[in-house]
Scaffold this active site. Structure first.
Site, PDB file in Angstrom:
ATOM      1  N   ASP A   1       0.773  -1.120   0.162  1.00 44.51           N
ATOM      2  CA  ASP A   1       0.169   0.027   0.056  1.00 44.51           C
ATOM      3  C   ASP A   1       0.936   1.049  -0.051  1.00 44.51           C
ATOM      4  OD1 ASP A   1      -1.753   2.089   0.542  1.00 44.51           O
ATOM      5  OD2 ASP A   1      -3.136   0.587   1.674  1.00 44.51           O
TER       6      ASP A   1
ATOM      7  N   LYS B   1      -0.866   9.778   0.672  1.00 45.15           N
ATOM      8  CA  LYS B   1      -0.946  11.071   1.502  1.00 45.15           C
ATOM      9  C   LYS B   1       0.222  11.147   2.322  1.00 45.15           C
ATOM     10  CE  LYS B   1      -6.069  11.487   1.143  1.00 45.15           C
ATOM     11  NZ  LYS B   1      -7.335  11.679   1.898  1.00 45.15           N
TER      12      LYS B   1
ATOM     13  N   ASP C   1       4.172   0.716  -7.980  1.00 40.74           N
ATOM     14  CA  ASP C   1       3.958   1.752  -9.055  1.00 40.74           C
ATOM     15  C   ASP C   1       3.724   2.991  -8.734  1.00 40.74           C
ATOM     16  OD1 ASP C   1       1.605   0.823  -7.674  1.00 40.74           O
ATOM     17  OD2 ASP C   1       0.413   1.053  -9.306  1.00 40.74           O
TER      18      ASP C   1
ATOM     19  N   THR D   1       1.201  -8.231 -11.503  1.00 39.75           N
ATOM     20  CA  THR D   1       0.099  -8.003 -10.470  1.00 39.75           C
ATOM     21  C   THR D   1      -1.010  -7.259 -11.084  1.00 39.75           C
ATOM     22  OG1 THR D   1       0.879  -6.366  -9.315  1.00 39.75           O
ATOM     23  CG2 THR D   1       1.798  -8.597  -8.596  1.00 39.75           C
ATOM     24  N   LYS D   2      -2.198  -7.457 -10.574  1.00 42.24           N
ATOM     25  CA  LYS D   2      -3.301  -6.614 -10.862  1.00 42.24           C
ATOM     26  C   LYS D   2      -2.836  -5.082 -10.736  1.00 42.24           C
ATOM     27  CE  LYS D   2      -6.567  -6.155  -7.619  1.00 42.24           C
ATOM     28  NZ  LYS D   2      -7.796  -6.431  -6.807  1.00 42.24           N
ATOM     29  N   PHE D   3      -2.417  -4.832  -9.460  1.00 38.65           N
ATOM     30  CA  PHE D   3      -1.965  -3.470  -9.129  1.00 38.65           C
ATOM     31  C   PHE D   3      -0.807  -3.066 -10.276  1.00 38.65           C
ATOM     32  CE2 PHE D   3      -2.863  -5.878  -5.307  1.00 38.65           C
ATOM     33  CZ  PHE D   3      -3.935  -4.809  -4.698  1.00 38.65           C
ATOM     34  N   GLU D   4      -0.029  -3.782 -10.673  1.00 40.07           N
ATOM     35  CA  GLU D   4       0.968  -3.261 -11.616  1.00 40.07           C
ATOM     36  C   GLU D   4       0.046  -2.865 -13.007  1.00 40.07           C
ATOM     37  OE1 GLU D   4       5.278  -4.693 -13.857  1.00 40.07           O
ATOM     38  OE2 GLU D   4       4.155  -6.088 -12.642  1.00 40.07           O
TER      39      GLU D   4
END
Length: 143
Positions: free
Chosen positions: A57, A61, A93, A128-131
């Protein structure tokens, strides 16, 4: 005694995906807390070949940066569990997080960067899905 390779996932879909592969010799667990890792996993005297931390994660912020996983104290803790030739591989990312990761990892005297700055994505790291999402949004990816 041969110990299994430990795989810890922070996202349920990753865990379920890996379980579907049905590969023997792995201990898998979904982990949502750094406290679990410290108390339950690393309280025993394991010497790890390597640690992979892919797309943690980013807490984008500024006021939340203190919650990021890659912090000096945690990295120092991980290095106590690595074998002499062990490695720590991180990927993100978020450029700001990549810069922080590089600073924190470079500051740890027991680690050595095997690349000049950031590394190329190795073949063994799954996309990954996040990448995929990051690339779709125009983000870079840093290993």
């Amino acid at each position: 005694m041969d110990l299994p390779l430990w795989l810890l996932f922070t996202r349920e879909p990753c865990f379920l995906w890996f379980q579907q592969l049905q590969i023997d010799g792995f201990f898998c667990k979904t982990v949502f807390s750094i406290h679990f890792i410290r108390r339950r996993i690393f309280c025993i005297d394991l010497q790890l070949n390597g640690v992979h931390i892919f797309f943690p994660d980013p807490w984008h912020k500024t006021r939340h940066h203190k919650r990021r996983l890659i912090q000096p104290a945690f990295v120092r803790f991980l290095t106590t569990r690595l074998q002499n030739d062990g490695y720590l591989h991180c990927a993100t990312d978020w450029q700001n997080y990549a810069e922080q990761m590089l600073d924190v990892l470079s500051s740890e005297s027991s680690l050595m960067n095997t690349a000049t700055g950031y590394a190329e994505r190795p073949d063994y790291r799954p996309v990954t899905k996040f990448e995929k999402r990051g690339l779709r949004l125009g983000h870079g990816v840093w290993d």
